[in-house]
Write a protein that holds these residues in place. Sequence first.
Motif, short mmCIF file in Angstrom:
data_model
loop_
_atom_site.label_atom_id
_atom_site.label_comp_id
_atom_site.label_asym_id
_atom_site.label_seq_id
_atom_site.Cartn_x
_atom_site.Cartn_y
_atom_site.Cartn_z
N ARG A 207 -16.03 -4.36 29.98
CA ARG A 207 -17.05 -3.51 29.36
C ARG A 207 -17.94 -4.26 28.36
N ARG A 210 -22.33 -3.19 30.91
CA ARG A 210 -22.16 -1.99 31.71
C ARG A 210 -23.46 -1.68 32.42
N VAL A 363 -10.81 2.88 26.51
CA VAL A 363 -11.12 1.69 27.31
C VAL A 363 -10.03 0.64 27.15
#
Length: 558
Positions: A207, A210, A363
Amino acid sequence: MTKGKSSSSAADGASSSEQAKLAALSPFEFKDELIKAAGGGAVERPANSAMLNAGRGNPNFLATIPRHGFWQLGLFAMREAERSFAHMPEGVGGFPKRDGLTERFELFLRENRGVPGIDFLRGAVSYVRDQLGLSAGDFLYEMCEGILASNYPVPDRMLKLSEIIVGQYLRREMIGKHPFVGEFDVFAVEGGTAAMTYIFNTMRENRLIRAGDTIALGMPIFTPYIEIPRLNDYQLNVINLNAAVENNWQYSKAELDKLRDPKVKAFFLVNPSNPPSVRISDESLEQIADIVKERPDLILLTDDVYGTFADNFVSLFALAPKNTILVYSYSKYFGATGWRLGAIATHRDNVLDRLIAELPKDVKKELHGRYESITTEPDKLKFIDRLVADSRTVALNHTAGLSTPQQVQMVLFSLFSLMDTPDAYKCALKRLIRSRKRALYEEIGISFDDDDPNQVDYYTILDMEFLGERAHGREFVEWIKKNTQPSELLFRLAREARVVLLPGRGFGTPHPSGRVSLANLNESDYRLIGRAVRKLIEEYVERFNAATGKHLDKSKVK
């Protein structure tokens, strides 16, 4: 196609949709169309006329000494392997034995005195022991086991002593005398292209980028950096930082200031550039480093494959080490594209690990699950080790890593450079490619300018708009643009002179241009290419004069 007059371009009669298809091709695929044109044209040529493909970046030179060392080391390693299971006549060997290995190697050197590669190996072991302070026996064992390919790469990121030696090479070539605080890790990979693939993928998986995020590209740039962000895998927005031919392919302050925009997550660049082959000026490097101080979250990726051809090269990795991912490939400098040897380096205290640690809890929980099969503390797994795991879809992490013979050759290339204190090999390559550039430009009729210390000259760009305006004025350039298709000049060179260049626009150059590799042909070939380019320019000057009633001097190129 030129209006009002037929052309022998391979694009003759091409519809606008066909032109669009050509324009959409990567320059490397476009090159294949040019090769077809060069090989299948209707123009008669002498039977011995050969195609001159200056579109390839693959050099026609290579480093011989470390290769001789590789083969001799292989013979010694085989002798060591055959010491085990010698009672079996079926050709079964075993692992090298550590005890007495150094002494047996000294005997091997004495027995083969005068054989190419032997003196290099003697010097390499001495350098490892005396200059790097490593165990000669441990080094020889790692090299013998590695060249025999008799075990998995352990550690999987890179063999232990090999990482130290390659790290020393990167320090010398990428950092030089610039102050550098701290240590960095190295991941040996299958060339610079694998490095790009792994980095994009792991940044996405973790991430750091993105879909919908914005990155900046230093243009012109190696085409895959342009193409990858557009893929469905990434769907990134791109801001271009444009280096201008009028500014000797340097970035202006205004262009670099685009990095101050907080929406820019990362900046990817090739330095020295591809295709202009110009290293970023010291002033620009300092400006980027200053921007990083204001934006400590900015991720930098510098692809420095051509840095070893530059004078006194200093990488952005040296100026902003904690924010920079360094990509380096051995392919061009050592003439080793077939070996697939590359390296990724990151500082041990880097922004990537910090940003991963700051990710939202949900996440981090997902990433914990991704990497928990390979470590008891997945949250502490470094970015560079996530690269290793992701390169084998995590589940195959235990078999990750560059093949060990490749790592051995990488080490020998590194030691060859480290031991070459007068830079004799480097200076020889610089003389070689710069002599080729001089030959090319002399035949075109352009004065050869070698005063710019940032010129590297692995490639050169023939910018038709810039050169055309300088030689014949803006009116001539506008006429060319109005009356020719963008690819016509390249196709005509291919069909009529059997000269293949890559389209500069595929690398993000702003004007119609051709990339000439100065690494893969001989000097006499570049003279032929120069004459072909000059002849084509002269013909367009004649056609301009006929169409406009002007009287430009066709012999005047500069």
